[in-house]
Scaffold this motif. Structure first.
Motif, mmCIF file in Angstrom:
data_model
loop_
_atom_site.group_PDB
_atom_site.id
_atom_site.type_symbol
_atom_site.label_atom_id
_atom_site.label_comp_id
_atom_site.label_asym_id
_atom_site.label_seq_id
_atom_site.Cartn_x
_atom_site.Cartn_y
_atom_site.Cartn_z
ATOM 1 N N GLU A 1 0.810 -1.207 0.000
ATOM 2 C CA GLU A 1 0.000 0.000 0.000
ATOM 3 C C GLU A 1 0.849 1.264 0.000
ATOM 4 O O GLU A 1 0.418 2.291 -0.476
ATOM 5 C CB GLU A 1 -0.922 0.001 1.220
ATOM 6 N N GLU A 2 2.050 1.190 0.556
ATOM 7 C CA GLU A 2 2.922 2.349 0.626
ATOM 8 C C GLU A 2 3.617 2.564 -0.718
ATOM 9 O O GLU A 2 3.771 1.646 -1.500
ATOM 10 C CB GLU A 2 3.990 2.141 1.704
ATOM 11 N N GLN A 3 4.043 3.788 -0.950
ATOM 12 C CA GLN A 3 4.790 4.091 -2.161
ATOM 13 C C GLN A 3 6.146 3.401 -2.058
ATOM 14 O O GLN A 3 6.853 3.530 -1.066
ATOM 15 C CB GLN A 3 4.976 5.610 -2.293
ATOM 16 N N LYS B 1 12.264 6.229 -9.996
ATOM 17 C CA LYS B 1 11.826 4.931 -9.492
ATOM 18 C C LYS B 1 12.902 4.212 -8.692
ATOM 19 O O LYS B 1 13.254 3.075 -8.978
ATOM 20 C CB LYS B 1 11.342 4.058 -10.657
ATOM 21 N N VAL B 2 13.432 4.898 -7.680
ATOM 22 C CA VAL B 2 14.416 4.290 -6.791
ATOM 23 C C VAL B 2 13.776 4.027 -5.441
ATOM 24 O O VAL B 2 12.711 4.544 -5.130
ATOM 25 C CB VAL B 2 15.672 5.190 -6.631
ATOM 26 N N THR B 3 14.441 3.226 -4.634
ATOM 27 C CA THR B 3 13.925 2.920 -3.297
ATOM 28 C C THR B 3 13.978 4.155 -2.412
ATOM 29 O O THR B 3 14.689 5.115 -2.714
ATOM 30 C CB THR B 3 14.761 1.804 -2.636
ATOM 31 N N ILE C 1 11.844 14.916 -3.089
ATOM 32 C CA ILE C 1 11.577 13.504 -3.365
ATOM 33 C C ILE C 1 10.081 13.386 -3.615
ATOM 34 O O ILE C 1 9.272 13.853 -2.824
ATOM 35 C CB ILE C 1 12.004 12.613 -2.187
ATOM 36 N N LYS C 2 9.746 12.803 -4.749
ATOM 37 C CA LYS C 2 8.332 12.641 -5.105
ATOM 38 C C LYS C 2 7.975 11.176 -5.182
ATOM 39 O O LYS C 2 8.732 10.361 -5.552
ATOM 40 C CB LYS C 2 8.042 13.297 -6.462
#
Length: 129
Positions: A58-60, A106-108, A128-129
């Motif tokens: 559920e988290e980004q 798209k990085v951790t 950070i988006k």
């Protein structure tokens, strides 16, 4: 068309910008009906620590690091962008000059936080988006 060795292919990839490499990966995935597990050198970071199964979904899980301003130490920021992205000098300078620009995609969360800390230490403004 002459067949290229692995080293020659890697040399070509090293000369590409992140946007060019991203576009190549998309076309490769479509042509061979596959999904790349890692999208370029920025995605080679080790995965984060274990979290809860359903809660983690559920988290980004993927973050973009956006350079919003270079600050007073533009040369230091360009050096850090190069270190984070493997871009050439011209591409890194263009990215910094064109702020706001996405540095990493798209990085951790850990990789995004580390990149933000590094860039801010060099004098840049980062989101950070």
């Amino acid at each position: 068309m002459a067949k290229m060795s692995t080293d020659e292919l890697l040399g070509q990839f090293k000369e590409m910008t992140l946007l060019e490499l991203s576009e190549f990966i998309k076309q490769f995935e479509e042509a061979f009906d596959v999904k790349a597990a890692a999208a370029g050198p920025v995605m080679m970071a080790a995965p984060g620590g274990g979290g809860g199964g359903a809660e983690a979904e559920e988290e980004q899980s993927e973050f973009d690091v956006v350079l919003t301003g270079a600050g007073d130490k533009k040369i230091q920021v360009i050096k850090e962008v190069r270190a984070l992205t493997s871009l050439g000098l011209k591409e890194a300078k263009d990215l910094v000059d064109g702020a706001p620009q996405t540095v990493l995609e798209k990085v951790t969360k850990e990789a995004a936080d580390k990149a933000k800390e590094t860039l801010e230490a060099a004098g840049a403004s980062v989101e950070i988006k």
